[in-house]
Design a protein around this motif. Structure first.
Motif, PDB file in Angstrom:
ATOM      1  N   ALA A 281       7.885  -9.075  12.239  1.00 41.53           N
ATOM      2  CA  ALA A 281       7.344  -9.139  13.603  1.00 41.53           C
ATOM      3  C   ALA A 281       5.840  -8.874  13.583  1.00 41.53           C
ATOM      4  CB  ALA A 281       8.050  -8.125  14.494  1.00 41.53           C
ATOM      5  N   LEU A 282       5.424  -7.880  12.793  1.00 46.15           N
ATOM      6  CA  LEU A 282       3.988  -7.581  12.713  1.00 46.15           C
ATOM      7  C   LEU A 282       3.235  -8.752  12.102  1.00 46.15           C
ATOM      8  CD1 LEU A 282       4.048  -3.829  11.618  1.00 46.15           C
ATOM      9  CD2 LEU A 282       3.233  -4.737  13.788  1.00 46.15           C
ATOM     10  N   ILE A 283       3.830  -9.352  11.076  1.00 43.15           N
ATOM     11  CA  ILE A 283       3.188 -10.510  10.448  1.00 43.15           C
ATOM     12  C   ILE A 283       3.008 -11.627  11.467  1.00 43.15           C
ATOM     13  CG2 ILE A 283       3.583 -12.409   8.821  1.00 43.15           C
ATOM     14  CD1 ILE A 283       4.656 -10.434   6.836  1.00 43.15           C
ATOM     15  N   MET A 284       4.086 -11.877  12.249  1.00 43.19           N
ATOM     16  CA  MET A 284       3.994 -12.960  13.233  1.00 43.19           C
ATOM     17  C   MET A 284       2.976 -12.614  14.321  1.00 43.19           C
ATOM     18  SD  MET A 284       7.706 -14.662  13.835  1.00 43.19           S
ATOM     19  CE  MET A 284       8.853 -13.317  13.806  1.00 43.19           C
ATOM     20  N   HIS A 285       2.961 -11.330  14.695  1.00 40.90           N
ATOM     21  CA  HIS A 285       2.085 -10.918  15.792  1.00 40.90           C
ATOM     22  C   HIS A 285       0.612 -10.976  15.399  1.00 40.90           C
ATOM     23  CE1 HIS A 285       1.210  -9.144  19.587  1.00 40.90           C
ATOM     24  NE2 HIS A 285       0.663  -8.069  19.076  1.00 40.90           N
TER      25      HIS A 285
ATOM     26  N   PHE B  52      -3.023 -17.148  10.146  1.00 44.46           N
ATOM     27  CA  PHE B  52      -2.638 -18.548  10.252  1.00 44.46           C
ATOM     28  C   PHE B  52      -1.154 -18.630   9.905  1.00 44.46           C
ATOM     29  CE2 PHE B  52      -2.278 -19.180   5.712  1.00 44.46           C
ATOM     30  CZ  PHE B  52      -3.188 -18.289   5.183  1.00 44.46           C
ATOM     31  N   GLY B  53      -0.537 -19.738  10.215  1.00 47.65           N
ATOM     32  CA  GLY B  53       0.836 -19.962   9.784  1.00 47.65           C
ATOM     33  C   GLY B  53       1.877 -19.242  10.607  1.00 47.65           C
ATOM     34  N   ARG B  54       1.516 -18.812  11.835  1.00 50.71           N
ATOM     35  CA  ARG B  54       2.494 -18.150  12.683  1.00 50.71           C
ATOM     36  C   ARG B  54       3.708 -19.055  12.926  1.00 50.71           C
ATOM     37  NH1 ARG B  54       1.484 -14.712  17.631  1.00 50.71           N
ATOM     38  NH2 ARG B  54      -0.676 -14.940  17.060  1.00 50.71           N
ATOM     39  N   GLY B  55       3.407 -20.338  13.174  1.00 51.74           N
ATOM     40  CA  GLY B  55       4.484 -21.291  13.438  1.00 51.74           C
ATOM     41  C   GLY B  55       5.391 -21.435  12.230  1.00 51.74           C
ATOM     42  N   LEU B  56       4.790 -21.452  11.038  1.00 55.37           N
ATOM     43  CA  LEU B  56       5.563 -21.611   9.812  1.00 55.37           C
ATOM     44  C   LEU B  56       6.529 -20.442   9.640  1.00 55.37           C
ATOM     45  CD1 LEU B  56       5.986 -23.221   7.195  1.00 55.37           C
ATOM     46  CD2 LEU B  56       4.255 -21.762   6.149  1.00 55.37           C
ATOM     47  N   VAL B  57       6.029 -19.221   9.887  1.00 57.70           N
ATOM     48  CA  VAL B  57       6.892 -18.051   9.732  1.00 57.70           C
ATOM     49  C   VAL B  57       8.036 -18.115  10.729  1.00 57.70           C
ATOM     50  CG1 VAL B  57       7.021 -15.545   9.886  1.00 57.70           C
ATOM     51  CG2 VAL B  57       5.018 -16.617   8.891  1.00 57.70           C
ATOM     52  N   ARG B  58       7.692 -18.452  11.978  1.00 58.65           N
ATOM     53  CA  ARG B  58       8.734 -18.476  12.991  1.00 58.65           C
ATOM     54  C   ARG B  58       9.791 -19.524  12.653  1.00 58.65           C
ATOM     55  NH1 ARG B  58       6.847 -19.746  18.819  1.00 58.65           N
ATOM     56  NH2 ARG B  58       6.725 -21.789  17.877  1.00 58.65           N
TER      57      ARG B  58
ATOM     58  N   LEU C 257       9.331  -8.587  18.002  1.00 58.55           N
ATOM     59  CA  LEU C 257       8.095  -9.305  18.333  1.00 58.55           C
ATOM     60  C   LEU C 257       7.895  -9.353  19.846  1.00 58.55           C
ATOM     61  CD1 LEU C 257       5.681 -11.028  17.463  1.00 58.55           C
ATOM     62  CD2 LEU C 257       7.150 -13.020  17.625  1.00 58.55           C
ATOM     63  N   ALA C 258       9.004  -9.586  20.560  1.00 51.95           N
ATOM     64  CA  ALA C 258       8.903  -9.614  22.019  1.00 51.95           C
ATOM     65  C   ALA C 258       8.421  -8.259  22.533  1.00 51.95           C
ATOM     66  CB  ALA C 258      10.256  -9.967  22.629  1.00 51.95           C
ATOM     67  N   GLY C 259       8.922  -7.185  21.923  1.00 50.87           N
ATOM     68  CA  GLY C 259       8.462  -5.856  22.318  1.00 50.87           C
ATOM     69  C   GLY C 259       6.993  -5.662  22.004  1.00 50.87           C
TER      70      GLY C 259
END
Lengths: 391, 294, 279
Positions: free
Chosen positions: B93-97, B101-107, B176-178
């Motif tokens: 979640a921290l990585i995505m937040h 770059f690459g947020r979409g890839l992780v998700r 992540l939502a939190g």
């Protein structure tokens, strides 16, 4: 305590847009400096660069003697009051105010002492053990101030700290902020978009627009000698009236008639834009002994707004509207339509409440020629200050 | 009460009725029925021997070492997998937040385990660790003849790994939502107050995420407690790896002992209820379903 | 304060680990599904000999084939359960989001309780009831528990979405001359559609994924869904191991869902988290 120097500071985003362009500004030690301008002018970015919350792309920023470009916020010895206060919702008022000291490993008793002293100053003592959610807007604002004060930092940074308050509270807190700053004597940089706040609070005011500084001066100078159309139109409420004008042989032709130029502008000639503040008009019958020194004209009053202590009289004039790229940009910048001298040949005069002018009738108005401002329609620069201080 | 308010109520109740009735019919009624079955000796293989036996079935279950072993397994799987998921989920979640770059890839990647049928995921892990078909034993540092499913502890480990893999994305998304509900300004204020990244995490992020973490933990704990699919596919409960759900299934469906099986069902229900109550107590004021105050 | 290459390197490594973590088990299954029976046990990640037989074998014999019936069962059951669940949940969610009535909290609380309910506890009673009612080993026998257990998820998701809809627009449309029905159809429905669609995806995935009910309440290919069928797979003959076939079947039921999930990933993330955060 320390001064703050911007030395050619630029903020450039990855897409190439520049939020702040080569800014040079020197805030003296202990000075209350206001950054003012319409939204998007770069004032908040400039503040956040001082805080260390934004990287500096170019130039050097110094706090005291030290360049701080590469220092983390915590190493800059500054405190910030945020627009939405950014109070930690899970901590009590006491913990909020003492958080920075706690992180700095200050002795517990010492923290309590400082927090309580600040709470005393800000009238927060009885709220110390509450959570921010249970405070009113004004109280939250004071906690945010308290959080800055307890740290006794080299400088305070305030980002529109009063903008979330209602009008009455805002005026009250304005006085409070001013009193606090004077008693603490701490260097303060204060960002606002509200020119009234800027004029009443600051030792000096820096007007910004499109990332560039326009003028840095005391409120009084800013009001009396704006360097360009933008500053002239932005500072003052209601805003300055602009007329198309033509100057020749010590006289200037305005839509209302031909007026003698003030002494320092007697050399002006050619097509110009004249600016006259609403307060430099008066009901001719009320001028008294100075009546002879001014210029009198007759104009139909379209609309009257009585404010109690003064009357705003919107009158029609015959000339074409003043036009300049600068002016239309200004109108767009401050939200359009805000300029009283719009395309319909209308201007506003601020009259004494004793005036008996009537809506829909003609009135004799008077203006003080010595207070006329003249601007170059191309560059927007004021003819009065052009030589002294090119913007 | 005004006519309007009265008709609004009536409409509301009519709109809710079908869903409420469906939910009651398939959950409340069966659980009551399960209680009724559980106090009878009802074995479909011997339909003639029946009748009321009181709490005999419960005594049988609660005095059986097998029951306690399955409870132990289930608790072990739940605690270990949810703990790992919490840590991994928080990191993801921290990585995505904080994506550079690459947020979409992780998700996108983490949604793949979420989208996979649990049984399929179980097969994927089973075949990977199976000594005959798997590639894991060919990896360095792994004994070539390691029989992962021949030993209780190693079998449980693989089961936990499969569970963690399948459900960490869900945990990460909830966390992540939190994370995104935390005002960015607080981090800036904390920076100005001199907090470093670690202090910001422990003093701002964690306390403010408590409700989100508790919700995620509640859902995942109860979900993990029901673990069934992975065990069924990988060991079918052999080597002492049965969970309570597997035990219930074996009694009810495989052995057709409805009386004993229902006693197990009721006990599982009670256990889940206890876990939920413990969490709700931990929630304090922030029970989900109640409007959260600003 | 410039972001250094070090940060980028660390980030890239973290990214790579997460992606590998998510993908390797699926890739492994995919590779396995292409292996020939001789090489299925060779333990290498990439097949040494490739074949499609594992896939074609699944459908040999039409309706008698190992996968066709379960696949049809899965699709029909999941679709029907989704449709009914979404219809019922929409009514309830509309009432909760829009109307004022006592019992609102009880319904939300009850739904939450059911979301936490252990399905295995209802398996025994349902097994007995369904046998009595003739629902055992039928589509309806699975559709009913699926739609019920999916209702809480659907209700929470829809309530969260419905609360976001600016319902004033309905009145605005009526002022603009729309009939109540037109206002609903032309204004509210388009606004609600994304939420309803999201809830439908989540319910479908839930029903598609179930295993406990599927193996407890069915006994033949007449109504057995793919997850249950997978667990009871045998090889084409008693002498061949079904590994390759299972892997192929697993990929077949996985790939459509993955594509689905990836296309609608934003919606799914919003749906999964909306109920939990605002709930």
């Amino acid at each position: 305590m320390a001064g703050i120097q911007f030395d050619g500071v630029t903020k450039r985003y990855p897409d190439g847009t520049e939020a702040v362009k080569k800014m040079d500004l020197s805030v003296e030690d202990g000075e209350f400096m206001i950054l003012v301008g319409p939204s998007g002018c770069g004032k908040s970015t400039a503040l956040r660069m001082i805080a260390g919350l934004e990287d500096i792309s170019d130039g050097e920023l110094r706090i005291g003697e030290n360049a701080v470009n590469d220092l983390a916020p915590k190493d800059r010895d500054i405190a910030m009051v945020f627009q939405n206060y950014a109070l930690y919702p899970h901590m009590t008022v006491r913990d909020n105010m003492g958080f920075a000291l706690k992180l700095a490993k200050v002795d517990k008793a010492e923290i309590d002492k400082k927090v309580e002293a600040a709470a005393e100053t800000l009238d927060l003592t009885q709220h110390l053990d509450r959570k921010p959610a249970n405070l009113s807007g004004g109280q939250r604002q004071r906690v945010a101030m308290g959080r800055a004060i307890v740290r006794d930092p080299a400088a305070f940074l305030m980002d529109e700290p009063l903008s979330n308050l209602d009008a009455k509270l805002r005026v009250q807190m304005r006085t409070e902020v001013s009193r606090l700053q004077q008693s603490l004597g701490t260097t303060t940089v204060y960002v606002t978009h509200d020119q009234t706040e800027a004029m009443t609070l600051g030792d000096r005011v820096a007007v910004m627009r499109g990332g560039a500084l326009q003028q840095v001066a005391t409120p009084k100078e800013l009001y009396a000698d704006p360097v360009n159309l933008f500053v002239a139109g932005f500072i003052g409420s209601p805003a300055m009236n602009f007329f198309s004008a033509e100057a020749e042989n010590g006289k200037v032709r305005l839509p209302m008639g031909e007026v003698d130029l003030p002494q320092d502008l007697s050399g002006a000639s050619g097509k110009l834009i004249a600016g006259i503040r609403p307060e430099d008009f008066e009901d001719a019958d009320l001028v008294g002994e100075h009546r002879g020194s001014g210029f009198e004209f007759e104009a139909p009053i379209e609309q009257l707004e009585s404010m109690g202590s003064e009357i705003y009289a919107y009158f029609k004039h015959e000339g074409e509207a003043a036009s300049s790229d600068e002016l239309s940009e200004l109108a767009a910048d401050i939200g359009g339509g805000d300029l009283p001298s719009d395309a319909h040949g209308r201007a506003v005069a601020r009259l004494d409440p004793a005036s008996e002018v009537r809506q829909g009738e003609k009135a004799r108005l008077w203006l003080d020629p010595a207070r006329i401002h003249l601007f170059d329609p191309e560059s927007g620069h004021s003819l009065r200050t052009r030589e002294k201080e090119p913007a | 009460m005004s006519e309007r308010a009265r008709s609004e109520r009536k409409l509301a109740w009519m709109l809710c009725a079908p869903a409420v009735i469906a939910m009651l019919l398939v959950t409340a009624y069966p659980i009551i029925y399960a209680v009724v079955l559980s106090v009878q000796a009802l074995d479909l293989r011997f339909p003639d021997e029946g009748g009321f036996v009181g709490i005999d079935n419960y005594v049988t279950v609660l005095t059986s070492p097998l029951w306690w072993q399955t409870v132990g397994n289930t608790v072990f799987i739940t605690v270990v997998s949810v703990s790992i998921e919490l840590v991994l989920g928080m990191i993801i979640a921290l990585i995505m937040h904080r994506a550079i770059f690459g947020r979409g890839l992780v998700r996108t990647s983490v949604l793949i385990p979420y989208g996979i049928v649990t049984v399929v995921a179980a097969f994927a892990w089973f075949y990977a660790f199976d000594p005959e078909t798997g590639f894991v034993n060919a990896l360095p540092f792994v004994a070539e003849d390691m029989a992962w499913f021949g030993d209780r502890f190693s079998a449980l480990s693989v089961i936990i790994a499969a569970e963690v893999w399948k459900t960490t994305p869900f945990m990460a998304l909830l966390l992540l939502a939190g994370l995104t509900t935390i005002d960015e300004g607080l981090y800036e204020a904390a920076k100005m107050d001199g907090a470093n990244a670690v202090q910001r995490f422990f003093r701002i992020t964690l306390p403010l995420m408590k409700p989100a973490i508790l919700v995620a933990l509640l859902f995942r704990t109860l979900d993990a407690f029901r673990v069934f699919d992975s065990i069924f596919v990988m060991t079918a409960g052999s080597q002492g790896t049965e969970s309570v759900s597997i035990l219930g299934y074996n009694q009810l469906i495989s052995r057709l002992n409805l009386g004993l099986g229902s006693a197990v069902s009721v006990l599982i229900f009670v256990l889940v209820l206890l876990i939920a109550l413990a969490f709700v107590k931990g929630f304090g004021t922030s029970v989900p379903g109640r409007e959260e105050e600003e | 304060m410039q972001r250094g290459t070090r940060e980028y390197t660390l980030w890239s490594i973290g990214l790579l680990i997460v992606v590998l973590f998510a993908l390797v088990p699926v890739l492994w299954l995919l590779m396995l599904s292409f292996k020939t029976p001789d090489t299925v046990s060779d333990g290498s990640f990439i097949p040494n000999a490739w074949t499609l037989e594992n896939y074609t074998g699944l459908f040999e014999g039409g309706f008698e084939s190992p996968l066709l019936r379960p696949l049809i069962n899965s699709i029909v059951i999941a679709l029907v359960a989704t449709t009914i669940a979404i219809a019922l949940a929409s009514f309830t969610a509309y009432a909760i989001a829009r109307l004022d009535f006592p019992g609102k909290g009880a319904i939300l609380g009850g739904a939450l309780a059911i979301a936490m309910f252990p399905p295995i506890s209802t398996v025994g009673p349902l097994f007995d009831m369904w046998r009595t009612l003739g629902l055992y080993d039928t589509y309806a026998g699975l559709i009913i528990p699926y739609l019920t257990f999916a209702l809480p998820l659907a209700i929470y998701t829809l309530v969260a979405f419905f609360r976001e809809i600016p319902w004033d627009l309905e009145q605005a449309a009526q002022v603009d001359g729309a009939t109540p029905l037109q206002a609903f159809r032309k204004v509210i429905l388009p606004l609600a559609a994304p939420g309803v669609f999201t809830a439908a995806i989540l319910v479908f995935i839930f029903a598609w994924n179930d295993f406990v009910f599927a193996i407890s309440l069915t006994s033949s290919d007449a109504s057995r869904t793919v997850p249950a069928a997978l667990a009871f797979f045998t090889g084409e003959s008693t002498f061949t191991s079904p590994t390759g076939n299972i892997a192929a079947a697993a990929m077949l039921v996985t790939i459509p869902i993955i594509i689905f999930v990836l296309i609608f990933q934003r919606r799914i993330v919003a749906g999964l988290t909306s109920g939990a955060v605002k709930g």
